[in-house]
Scaffold this motif. Structure first.
Motif, PDB file in Angstrom:
ATOM      1  N   GLN A   1      -4.909 -13.979 -18.577  1.00 23.35           N
ATOM      2  CA  GLN A   1      -5.472 -12.898 -17.768  1.00 23.35           C
ATOM      3  C   GLN A   1      -6.550 -13.372 -16.800  1.00 23.35           C
ATOM      4  N   ILE A   2      -6.850 -14.642 -16.818  1.00 19.89           N
ATOM      5  CA  ILE A   2      -7.730 -15.203 -15.791  1.00 19.89           C
ATOM      6  C   ILE A   2      -6.894 -15.565 -14.564  1.00 19.89           C
ATOM      7  N   ARG A   3      -5.779 -16.242 -14.804  1.00 25.04           N
ATOM      8  CA  ARG A   3      -4.887 -16.626 -13.699  1.00 25.04           C
ATOM      9  C   ARG A   3      -4.204 -15.405 -13.093  1.00 25.04           C
ATOM     10  N   SER A   4      -3.818 -14.451 -13.952  1.00 26.22           N
ATOM     11  CA  SER A   4      -3.096 -13.268 -13.480  1.00 26.22           C
ATOM     12  C   SER A   4      -3.479 -12.085 -14.355  1.00 26.22           C
ATOM     13  N   PRO A   5      -4.472 -11.292 -13.949  1.00 26.86           N
ATOM     14  CA  PRO A   5      -4.912 -10.148 -14.764  1.00 26.86           C
ATOM     15  C   PRO A   5      -3.799  -9.139 -14.980  1.00 26.86           C
ATOM     16  N   ARG A   6      -3.944  -8.349 -16.045  1.00 24.94           N
ATOM     17  CA  ARG A   6      -2.945  -7.307 -16.317  1.00 24.94           C
ATOM     18  C   ARG A   6      -2.816  -6.370 -15.122  1.00 24.94           C
ATOM     19  N   LYS A   7      -1.631  -5.837 -14.959  1.00 24.23           N
ATOM     20  CA  LYS A   7      -1.372  -4.878 -13.894  1.00 24.23           C
ATOM     21  C   LYS A   7      -1.069  -3.521 -14.516  1.00 24.23           C
ATOM     22  N   SER A   8      -1.499  -2.462 -13.865  1.00 26.28           N
ATOM     23  CA  SER A   8      -1.215  -1.120 -14.375  1.00 26.28           C
ATOM     24  C   SER A   8      -1.055  -0.139 -13.226  1.00 26.28           C
ATOM     25  N   TRP A   9      -0.230   0.867 -13.470  1.00 30.65           N
ATOM     26  CA  TRP A   9       0.043   1.926 -12.504  1.00 30.65           C
ATOM     27  C   TRP A   9      -0.070   3.264 -13.224  1.00 30.65           C
ATOM     28  N   ILE A  10      -0.369   4.308 -12.478  1.00 28.35           N
ATOM     29  CA  ILE A  10      -0.472   5.640 -13.065  1.00 28.35           C
ATOM     30  C   ILE A  10       0.212   6.652 -12.156  1.00 28.35           C
ATOM     31  N   TYR A  11       0.850   7.634 -12.777  1.00 28.83           N
ATOM     32  CA  TYR A  11       1.433   8.758 -12.048  1.00 28.83           C
ATOM     33  C   TYR A  11       0.721  10.025 -12.493  1.00 28.83           C
ATOM     34  N   MET A  12       0.143  10.754 -11.534  1.00 29.37           N
ATOM     35  CA  MET A  12      -0.529  12.024 -11.786  1.00 29.37           C
ATOM     36  C   MET A  12       0.320  13.136 -11.181  1.00 29.37           C
ATOM     37  N   PRO A  13       0.808  14.096 -11.993  1.00 32.19           N
ATOM     38  CA  PRO A  13       1.676  15.148 -11.462  1.00 32.19           C
ATOM     39  C   PRO A  13       1.059  15.908 -10.290  1.00 32.19           C
ATOM     40  N   GLY A  14      -0.247  16.126 -10.333  1.00 30.77           N
ATOM     41  CA  GLY A  14      -0.890  16.859  -9.255  1.00 30.77           C
ATOM     42  C   GLY A  14      -0.857  16.119  -7.934  1.00 30.77           C
ATOM     43  N   GLN A  15      -0.890  14.772  -7.983  1.00 33.09           N
ATOM     44  CA  GLN A  15      -0.869  13.975  -6.768  1.00 33.09           C
ATOM     45  C   GLN A  15       0.553  13.611  -6.350  1.00 33.09           C
ATOM     46  N   ARG A  16       1.476  13.655  -7.309  1.00 31.89           N
ATOM     47  CA  ARG A  16       2.896  13.413  -7.055  1.00 31.89           C
ATOM     48  C   ARG A  16       3.153  12.038  -6.429  1.00 31.89           C
ATOM     49  N   ARG A  17       2.424  11.055  -6.897  1.00 32.77           N
ATOM     50  CA  ARG A  17       2.676   9.692  -6.438  1.00 32.77           C
ATOM     51  C   ARG A  17       2.226   8.688  -7.495  1.00 32.77           C
ATOM     52  N   VAL A  18       2.847   7.522  -7.460  1.00 34.72           N
ATOM     53  CA  VAL A  18       2.479   6.417  -8.344  1.00 34.72           C
ATOM     54  C   VAL A  18       1.517   5.516  -7.601  1.00 34.72           C
ATOM     55  N   ARG A  19       0.419   5.164  -8.246  1.00 33.66           N
ATOM     56  CA  ARG A  19      -0.557   4.269  -7.599  1.00 33.66           C
ATOM     57  C   ARG A  19      -1.058   3.229  -8.587  1.00 33.66           C
ATOM     58  N   ARG A  20      -1.464   2.092  -8.044  1.00 31.30           N
ATOM     59  CA  ARG A  20      -2.072   1.043  -8.852  1.00 31.30           C
ATOM     60  C   ARG A  20      -3.432   1.518  -9.331  1.00 31.30           C
ATOM     61  N   THR A  21      -3.756   1.205 -10.551  1.00 31.46           N
ATOM     62  CA  THR A  21      -5.077   1.528 -11.082  1.00 31.46           C
ATOM     63  C   THR A  21      -5.985   0.316 -10.918  1.00 31.46           C
ATOM     64  N   PRO A  22      -7.293   0.531 -10.912  1.00 28.42           N
ATOM     65  CA  PRO A  22      -8.203  -0.608 -10.873  1.00 28.42           C
ATOM     66  C   PRO A  22      -7.969  -1.503 -12.080  1.00 28.42           C
ATOM     67  N   ASP A  23      -8.362  -2.752 -11.965  1.00 25.45           N
ATOM     68  CA  ASP A  23      -8.201  -3.679 -13.079  1.00 25.45           C
ATOM     69  C   ASP A  23      -8.954  -3.137 -14.293  1.00 25.45           C
ATOM     70  N   LEU A  24      -8.223  -2.882 -15.359  1.00 26.27           N
ATOM     71  CA  LEU A  24      -8.812  -2.348 -16.578  1.00 26.27           C
ATOM     72  C   LEU A  24      -8.941  -3.476 -17.588  1.00 26.27           C
ATOM     73  N   ALA A  25     -10.157  -3.847 -17.887  1.00 27.04           N
ATOM     74  CA  ALA A  25     -10.374  -4.969 -18.791  1.00 27.04           C
ATOM     75  C   ALA A  25     -11.797  -4.944 -19.322  1.00 27.04           C
ATOM     76  N   TYR A  26     -12.042  -5.812 -20.276  1.00 30.63           N
ATOM     77  CA  TYR A  26     -13.375  -6.040 -20.838  1.00 30.63           C
ATOM     78  C   TYR A  26     -14.006  -4.730 -21.326  1.00 30.63           C
ATOM     79  N   ASP A  27     -15.204  -4.395 -20.845  1.00 32.84           N
ATOM     80  CA  ASP A  27     -15.903  -3.226 -21.396  1.00 32.84           C
ATOM     81  C   ASP A  27     -15.748  -1.971 -20.534  1.00 32.84           C
ATOM     82  N   THR A  28     -14.705  -1.926 -19.710  1.00 35.66           N
ATOM     83  CA  THR A  28     -14.361  -0.657 -19.059  1.00 35.66           C
ATOM     84  C   THR A  28     -14.083   0.370 -20.149  1.00 35.66           C
TER      85      THR A  28
END
Length: 436
Positions: free
Chosen positions: A232-259
């Motif tokens: 996860q140093i060379r390539s941090p985890r990737k994540s996406w979220i879909y919110m029904p109200g926004q009706r689109r898929v978007r990348r989320t900020p890097d979620l790691a450590y003490d988030t």
């Protein structure tokens, strides 16, 4: 580890101990001197009588009786077998207790997992500063560890099957005793454990996760996609979220450590999920050694379909009458925040079951040395595979006087491990199609 040098693999002569005086996973095969911990004789390798595919797992030890019930009044008699976190829980909550049963070394895995562990023992190496592992596949890479970071990676890369699908609830409590429940569908694909795959082919991925919220209604339809990476140093985890109200898929900020983990209303951090996950580079990992402790184990009583969440979840803690603790040997590893690094927890202590490499107990400490949180993983052998994994994970916040529980599938169906997924079903494009 702090030198930045990669750790050496063990010799073929050392690896030859696996399956002899050591179990195929690297634990001591023999019992302890007092007899309270028996010898490992293979564990549960096939479904027990009464089990039906797709049902909850009958308790193979249902006739066992409680040997000790430890409370605040008598804990000093057993103090050497308790962790500081367990003692803190006994002192914090008068209704909390630890029911100790006979030790049953039920852990077992398929032969191809044992073969992979033995191969990993002579090939696997830590990358500098423990940020990743090379020359390993399928299962834990360091069955004969010499360093705290190696023990941690054994947990991170432990065998967890190939594909899962299940519905489960999480529970948050408040200091006033209020409870809130969120229910979700989960789908996992463990690329690292795919039979016959090579390390280059997994493309630095450990697993893929897709999750859909079912309730409460205000959150229904939310979907999350996660690609968990090996380094996860060379390539941090990737994540996406879909919110029904926004009706689109978007990348989320890097979620790691003490988030803060939003699922837990801030009770735990992202890297506390699954007891510990993600990059270990913020800490120095000291291997303290092995100890004999009373740890959560064979938690079949709390893993039953006829229970309701209210049967399990009390106001301040999980119902102790449904929990089982046993004497086992654990590897103890202490993580201390490295100079110049920042994290909510300045020190962390982990207890790894020697038979599985699963972290079963964790403690989080602040800068002043004060114990802030205690987490327990209550495990069972999913003997239709077989493999060991937690059925319930609970984080107690001693400062805010509340707790978070994950894995409450009792009012649902248990994990389906026969489902077949592939990585194409876990792309952002696939998430968009499902959202539509």
């Amino acid at each position: 580890m702090t030198s930045g040098l990669a750790m050496a693999k063990v010799s073929p002569q050392e690896a030859a101990r696996l399956g002899k005086d050591l179990t195929p996973m690297g634990a001591e095969k023999a019992g302890n001197a007092s007899g309270s911990i028996p010898a490992w004789t293979g564990g549960i390798t096939q479904p027990v009588k009464g089990y039906e595919e797709g049902e909850f797992h009958p308790d193979p030890y249902a006739t066992d009786r409680v040997r000790h019930e430890i409370t605040l009044a008598n804990y000093k008699q057993f103090e050497q077998y308790l962790t500081p976190g367990q003692i803190a829980l006994l002192k914090k909550y008068p209704t909390y207790s630890i029911r100790v049963y006979p030790s049953r070394r039920s852990a077992a895995y398929p032969k191809f997992v044992y073969d992979a562990v033995k191969k990993n023992a002579v090939t696997a190496e830590l990358q500098p500063y423990g940020t990743g592992v090379r020359n390993t596949i399928m299962a834990s890479p360091f069955p004969i560890p010499s360093d705290g970071a190696e023990v941690l990676w054994n947990h991170t890369l432990r065998y967890r099957g190939l594909s899962w699908e299940y519905t489960s609830s999480t529970l948050n409590t408040t200091s006033g005793g209020d409870k809130s429940i969120t229910t979700r569908e989960y789908q996992y694909y463990f690329a690292y454990s795919e039979p016959g795959i090579t390390l280059p082919e997994i493309d630095n991925k450990i697993f893929y996760l897709k999750r859909k919220t079912l309730s409460p209604a205000r959150m229904s339809g939310q979907m999350t996609l996660v690609h968990e990476t090996l380094d996860q140093i060379r390539s941090p985890r990737k994540s996406w979220i879909y919110m029904p109200g926004q009706r689109r898929v978007r990348r989320t900020p890097d979620l790691a450590y003490d988030t803060a983990d939003i699922d837990s209303n801030g009770v735990r951090t992202i890297d506390q999920v699954d007891m510990f996950n993600g990059a270990p580079n913020l800490y120095d990992w000291k291997l303290i050694g092995k100890q004999e402790k009373y740890i959560p184990y064979n938690a079949y009583q709390v893993h039953q379909g006829d229970l309701e969440i209210d049967d399990i979840a009390g106001t301040k803690h999980i119902n102790p009458q449904l929990l089982r603790y046993e004497p086992h040997r654990v590897w103890v590893v202490e993580a201390t925040l490295r100079l110049g690094m920042s994290h909510l927890y300045a020190k962390r202590r982990y207890y790894f079951d020697e038979d599985t490499w699963q972290i079963v107990l964790a403690e989080e400490y602040g800068e002043d040395g004060k114990l802030l949180q205690v987490t327990e993983a209550h495990t069972i052998n999913y003997y239709q595979v077989p493999m060991v994994y937690s059925t319930l994970e609970v984080t107690y916040d001693l400062v805010q006087d509340r707790y978070f529980a994950e894995g409450l599938d009792n009012e649902r169906d248990p994990i389906d491990m026969n489902v077949e997924f592939n990585r194409r079903e876990f792309t952002s494009s696939a998430l968009r199609r499902e959202a539509r």
